[in-house]
Design a protein around this motif. Structure first.
Motif, short mmCIF file in Angstrom:
data_model
loop_
_atom_site.label_atom_id
_atom_site.label_comp_id
_atom_site.label_asym_id
_atom_site.label_seq_id
_atom_site.Cartn_x
_atom_site.Cartn_y
_atom_site.Cartn_z
N ARG A 26 0.79 -1.03 0.04
CA ARG A 26 -0.10 0.00 -0.03
C ARG A 26 0.81 1.34 -0.08
O ARG A 26 1.85 1.64 0.87
N ILE A 27 0.56 2.06 -0.87
CA ILE A 27 1.39 3.45 -1.23
C ILE A 27 0.46 4.54 -0.29
O ILE A 27 0.95 5.28 0.32
N THR A 28 -0.83 4.81 -0.93
CA THR A 28 -1.63 5.52 -0.29
C THR A 28 -3.06 4.83 -0.09
O THR A 28 -3.13 3.75 -0.57
N PRO A 29 -4.11 5.27 0.32
CA PRO A 29 -5.02 4.70 0.43
C PRO A 29 -5.66 4.13 -0.76
O PRO A 29 -5.83 5.25 -1.64
N TYR A 30 -6.17 2.73 -1.03
CA TYR A 30 -6.72 2.21 -2.28
C TYR A 30 -5.39 2.15 -3.21
O TYR A 30 -5.82 1.35 -4.27
N PHE A 31 -4.46 2.67 -3.27
CA PHE A 31 -3.11 2.36 -4.18
C PHE A 31 -2.21 1.79 -3.66
O PHE A 31 -1.73 2.04 -2.67
N PHE A 32 -1.83 0.51 -4.59
CA PHE A 32 -0.63 -0.44 -4.19
C PHE A 32 0.27 -0.42 -5.40
O PHE A 32 -0.22 -0.08 -6.61
N ALA A 33 1.59 -0.76 -5.33
CA ALA A 33 2.45 -1.06 -6.29
C ALA A 33 3.36 -1.93 -5.82
O ALA A 33 3.66 -2.31 -4.60
N GLY A 34 3.87 -2.93 -6.75
CA GLY A 34 4.89 -3.79 -6.48
C GLY A 34 5.23 -4.84 -7.66
O GLY A 34 5.24 -4.28 -8.70
N GLY A 35 5.65 -5.86 -7.60
CA GLY A 35 6.00 -6.62 -8.53
C GLY A 35 6.02 -8.18 -8.36
O GLY A 35 5.51 -8.71 -7.24
N GLY A 36 6.47 -9.03 -9.16
CA GLY A 36 6.50 -10.40 -9.06
C GLY A 36 7.06 -11.13 -10.11
O GLY A 36 7.80 -10.73 -10.70
N TYR A 37 6.98 -12.63 -9.91
CA TYR A 37 7.51 -13.51 -10.98
C TYR A 37 6.46 -14.21 -11.74
O TYR A 37 5.45 -14.67 -10.99
N ASN A 38 6.57 -14.39 -13.19
CA ASN A 38 5.65 -15.14 -13.83
C ASN A 38 6.50 -16.44 -14.47
O ASN A 38 7.51 -15.98 -15.19
N LEU A 39 5.91 -17.59 -14.49
CA LEU A 39 6.37 -18.45 -15.52
C LEU A 39 5.29 -19.25 -16.05
O LEU A 39 4.20 -19.62 -15.66
N ASP A 40 5.39 -19.41 -17.50
CA ASP A 40 4.41 -20.21 -18.36
C ASP A 40 5.31 -21.23 -18.86
O ASP A 40 6.24 -21.02 -19.84
N TYR A 41 5.14 -22.41 -18.63
CA TYR A 41 5.90 -23.51 -19.29
C TYR A 41 4.90 -24.61 -19.77
O TYR A 41 4.12 -25.04 -19.33
N ARG A 42 5.30 -24.68 -21.19
CA ARG A 42 4.43 -25.56 -22.06
C ARG A 42 5.21 -26.66 -22.63
O ARG A 42 6.35 -26.45 -23.09
N SER A 43 4.78 -28.05 -22.75
CA SER A 43 5.25 -29.27 -23.50
C SER A 43 4.03 -29.66 -24.14
O SER A 43 3.08 -29.65 -24.06
N GLY A 44 4.82 -30.54 -25.36
CA GLY A 44 3.84 -31.31 -26.10
C GLY A 44 2.72 -30.61 -26.91
O GLY A 44 1.85 -31.03 -27.04
N ILE A 45 3.33 -29.45 -27.55
CA ILE A 45 2.23 -28.56 -28.23
C ILE A 45 2.37 -29.07 -29.57
O ILE A 45 3.31 -29.12 -30.35
N LYS A 46 1.20 -29.55 -29.97
CA LYS A 46 0.59 -30.17 -31.52
C LYS A 46 -0.90 -30.28 -31.77
O LYS A 46 -1.37 -30.25 -30.77
N SER A 47 -0.94 -30.00 -33.11
CA SER A 47 -2.27 -30.55 -33.40
C SER A 47 -2.72 -32.01 -33.19
O SER A 47 -1.77 -32.83 -33.27
N ASP A 48 -3.79 -32.09 -32.79
CA ASP A 48 -4.50 -33.57 -32.44
C ASP A 48 -4.43 -34.01 -33.76
O ASP A 48 -4.58 -35.50 -33.60
N ASP A 49 -4.66 -33.41 -34.78
CA ASP A 49 -4.62 -34.16 -36.30
C ASP A 49 -3.41 -34.15 -36.85
O ASP A 49 -2.58 -33.34 -37.06
#
Length: 397
Positions: free
Chosen positions: A165-188
């Motif tokens: 919280r920086i001021t009432p109702y207002f917040f700031a920060g950050g974090g980490y994001n990971l998207d890991y995908r495998s086996g990507i292919k068409s079913d056909d």
């Protein structure tokens, strides 16, 4: 300039609208009350919203899951609690909604929105393990509904952010994001996904997007499960550098705006609200993996585009707008209804802001837990060439 703002932020009573620390819910009825009556369960004292406890809502049902692969067994559990005084602390919520279609689709999603005492910090989490075949139509909106292919995909998501919280109702920060995908292919086996989509990145084998985000939040709501009057603004800038493990370096910007207008503010025990939601989502750099591109229904909570098949429209930029009218049917709040309409536009095929894709629908609400204001939501949505019944705990936004 900074010191006065920080000093003001210490006044926790400015954080959310003034209200009684203990709110009597005796005039409202939920499914828990009905179950108590049927089984003749008596409590020593009436339930009140001010008690420090966890409010559970559980919904084990068969239903459709997004992506177009039929019915599944869905068990949605929502837990809400206050980690500080209710007059100065928002309701924290955790949602766990595993599903299985008894065949090829399986999901373990866990989402959390934790408000520490007096709203000093908000901690946001999104963890998923999905075996997730889903239809895709390529980029833009040039294809008709029948021109699609099923994409196999195993997906791990780990998102975690902390905002101060920086001021009432207002917040700031950050974090980490990971998207890991495998086996990507068409079913056909006859479909080459790279050729079908006309896109080179993340359309075969797998993809990794690992990065950090910077986030700002303005939130005057005090309940994210079923918001009453208030405003919400969240802007997230994400960077995915190669040195953190990403296949390619790319960035994205996500801006989410919501507003809730009470049409009868004098009656706080009756739902009569007009709600609006809009978001703008875009990526920078032409090497974003295909399944990480902005796509309808892939907002953080997968709640946008009711009445439109998930992934139906995908591009490097997506704009979305939805309006919803919410109203109680019964005076005790047990039953209610909604009417909604939404529209989106995506880049690809030269369609951004020139081709618009509308949907609409209506739904029934049944109060499951009046203390956390959790509703069972049964919605019917439709658009050109598609319709679906959607079952959820809590509101779409």
């Amino acid at each position: 300039m900074i010191a006065p703002a920080l000093a003001r932020a210490q006044d926790a009573t400015n954080m959310i609208p003034k209200q009684s620390a203990v709110k009597d819910t005796s005039r409202q009825t939920d499914l828990i009350d009905i179950a108590k009556g049927l089984f003749r369960i008596n409590l020593k004292k009436p339930r009140t919203q001010g008690e420090k406890k966890i409010y559970f809502s559980v919904l084990p049902v068969p239903g459709a899951v997004p992506g177009g692969v039929g019915q599944a067994l869905v068990t949605s559990t929502t837990a809400g609690t206050y980690l500080g005084p209710k007059s100065t602390t928002n309701l924290s919520s955790v949602t766990f909604a595993p599903y299985w279609n008894l065949k090829s689709r399986f999901g373990l999603p866990l989402r959390s929105n934790i408000w520490l005492s007096d709203n000093t910090w908000v901690i946001q989490g999104d963890i998923r393990f999905l075996i997730y075949p889903q239809y895709t139509w390529g980029l833009g909106s040039g294809r008709v509904n029948a021109e699609r292919t099923l994409v196999d995909d195993r997906y791990i998501r780990f998102y975690q952010s902390a905002l101060k919280r920086i001021t009432p109702y207002f917040f700031a920060g950050g974090g980490y994001n990971l998207d890991y995908r495998s086996g990507i292919k068409s079913d056909d086996p006859n479909v080459d996904l790279k050729q079908f989509t006309g896109y080179s990145y993340g359309t075969g084998g797998g993809s990794v997007s690992s990065g950090v985000n910077l986030s700002v939040l303005y939130d005057t709501r005090n309940n994210s499960i079923n918001p009453l009057p208030g405003s919400y603004l969240n802007i997230v800038y994400r960077m995915n550098p190669a040195f953190l493990g990403s296949n390619n370096t790319w960035q994205s910007l996500y801006a989410d705006v919501r507003r809730y207008f009470p049409l009868n503010p004098s009656n706080k025990n009756q739902q009569n609200t007009l709600a609006f939601w809009s978001y703008f989502w875009t990526v920078f750099n032409g090497k974003t993996p295909y399944l990480d591109l902005p796509s309808i229904g892939w907002d953080p909570y997968n709640r946008s585009g009711e009445g439109i098949d998930q992934n139906r429209y995908r591009g490097k930029t997506l704009f979305y707008f939805e309006s919803e009218y919410r109203r109680d049917i019964t005076a005790n709040g047990l039953l209610g209804f909604v009417i909604f309409a939404n529209v989106n536009t995506v880049s690809g095929s030269g369609t951004l802001f020139t081709a618009w894709h509308p949907a609409a629908g209506t739904g029934l609400r049944v109060k499951f837990n009046k203390a956390s204001r959790t509703n069972i939501a049964v919605d019917y949505g439709f658009s050109k060439g598609y319709s679906a019944i959607i079952l959820n705990l809590g509101e779409a936004f």
